[in-house]
Design an enzyme around this catalytic site. Structure first.
Site, PDB file in Angstrom:
ATOM      1  N   GLY A 254       0.832  -1.189   0.000  1.00 20.87           N
ATOM      2  CA  GLY A 254       0.000   0.000   0.000  1.00 20.87           C
ATOM      3  C   GLY A 254       0.872   1.247   0.000  1.00 20.87           C
TER       4      GLY A 254
ATOM      5  CG  ASP B  36       1.862   8.011  -4.033  1.00 26.43           C
ATOM      6  OD1 ASP B  36       2.860   8.322  -4.709  1.00 26.43           O
ATOM      7  OD2 ASP B  36       0.696   8.192  -4.433  1.00 26.43           O
ATOM      8  CB  ILE B  37       6.484   7.582  -4.788  1.00 23.21           C
ATOM      9  CG1 ILE B  37       7.845   7.191  -5.373  1.00 23.21           C
ATOM     10  CG2 ILE B  37       6.470   9.031  -4.320  1.00 23.21           C
ATOM     11  CD1 ILE B  37       8.148   7.872  -6.698  1.00 23.21           C
TER      12      ILE B  37
ATOM     13  CB  ALA C 170      11.777   3.469   4.799  1.00 20.18           C
TER      14      ALA C 170
ATOM     15  CB  CYS D 124       4.174   9.385   1.398  1.00 19.65           C
ATOM     16  SG  CYS D 124       5.474   8.419   2.203  1.00 19.65           S
TER      17      CYS D 124
ATOM     18  N   GLY E  98       4.595   1.258   4.743  1.00 21.93           N
ATOM     19  CA  GLY E  98       3.775   0.731   3.656  1.00 21.93           C
ATOM     20  C   GLY E  98       3.806  -0.781   3.738  1.00 21.93           C
TER      21      GLY E  98
ATOM     22  N   GLY F 181       7.073  -2.961   5.010  1.00 23.25           N
ATOM     23  CA  GLY F 181       7.203  -2.483   6.382  1.00 23.25           C
ATOM     24  C   GLY F 181       7.505  -1.009   6.498  1.00 23.25           C
TER      25      GLY F 181
END
Length: 236
Positions: A89, A91-92, A175, A191, A162, A173
């Site tokens: 799940g 975004d970036i 970062a 994100c 995420g 998981g």
């Protein structure tokens, strides 16, 4: 219910290679669960927690918007970075040297069956770790992860989350920026959240932080929050 968690420190490792390793552990747990239900067994399912540091890489979650990557993939290659669409799940996000990436691959039925609670406990693990360094980590309403000064003009994100889950088995998981080169975040909208910055533990404290001590604090708080028995960190 098996509350033992096998911890591995994979060191510095390519993102795709690590993703494939995660998938193999994830699939093994799923297969055991399916076999247990089909055959009426009660064999314990394992739990894993991977620590890793990646070379420069940008990943986009399944619901993410690629326009949040502000440069072309050709420019990324020039900068020694790679790019992947992945099945978590969110975004970036960016991973790179100086960042602690953690991948808990858990059968949540060994602990609790609540994904919302799972995410909040991962955030709490980081919040408690930050408190040990004299920093007040907080949640930002409607935005997964851990922030400093959320709700103010100085809001900055220090840890992104995420995850993916199937049949209560998790992967991907968090970062956590420790000694990260924050310039790499300028190549994207982190994100997908505009007008908010990112930070790192070293930027906040003004010194280099040994990542091993941070990992140990994360594991200590993880074990407390999940009621888990974390086995010793095993180098790859």
């Amino acid at each position: 219910m098996n509350k033992k968690v096998q911890v591995q420190d994979l060191g510095f490792r390519d993102y795709k290679e690590t993703w494939e390793y995660q998938e193999s552990l994830f699939r093994d747990i799923l297969d055991r669960k399916i076999r247990n239900r089909r055959e009426g067994n009660s064999d314990a399912t394992p739990n894993h927690f991977l620590f890793v540091e990646h070379p420069h890489v940008y990943t986009l979650g399944k619901s993410g918007d690629k326009s949040n990557l502000l440069v072309s993939e050709a420019v990324l290659r020039e900068k020694g970075a790679s790019f992947y669409h992945i099945n978590r799940g969110g975004d970036i996000t960016y991973h790179g040297p100086g960042q602690i990436v953690g991948y808990p691959i858990l059968d949540l039925e060994n602990f609790f069956t609540d994904i919302h609670k799972y995410l909040r406990l991962l955030e709490e693990m980081v919040i408690r770790t930050l408190a040990g360094y004299g920093l007040k980590g907080v949640r930002s309403e409607g935005e997964t992860g851990v922030w400093l000064d959320a709700g103010t003009s100085r809001a900055r994100k220090i840890c992104a989350l995420g995850v993916r889950a199937s049949r209560w088995v998790t992967m991907h998981g968090f970062a956590f920026n420790i000694n990260t080169d924050l310039a790499y975040f300028d190549l994207m909208i982190p994100c997908g959240i505009r007008d908010k910055s990112v930070t790192s533990l070293s930027a906040e404290l003004g010194r280099h932080i040994p990542t091993r001590e941070v990992k140990q604090q994360l594991l200590t708080h993880f074990s407390e929050l999940f009621g888990a028995e974390s086995l010793p960190v095993q180098p790859d």
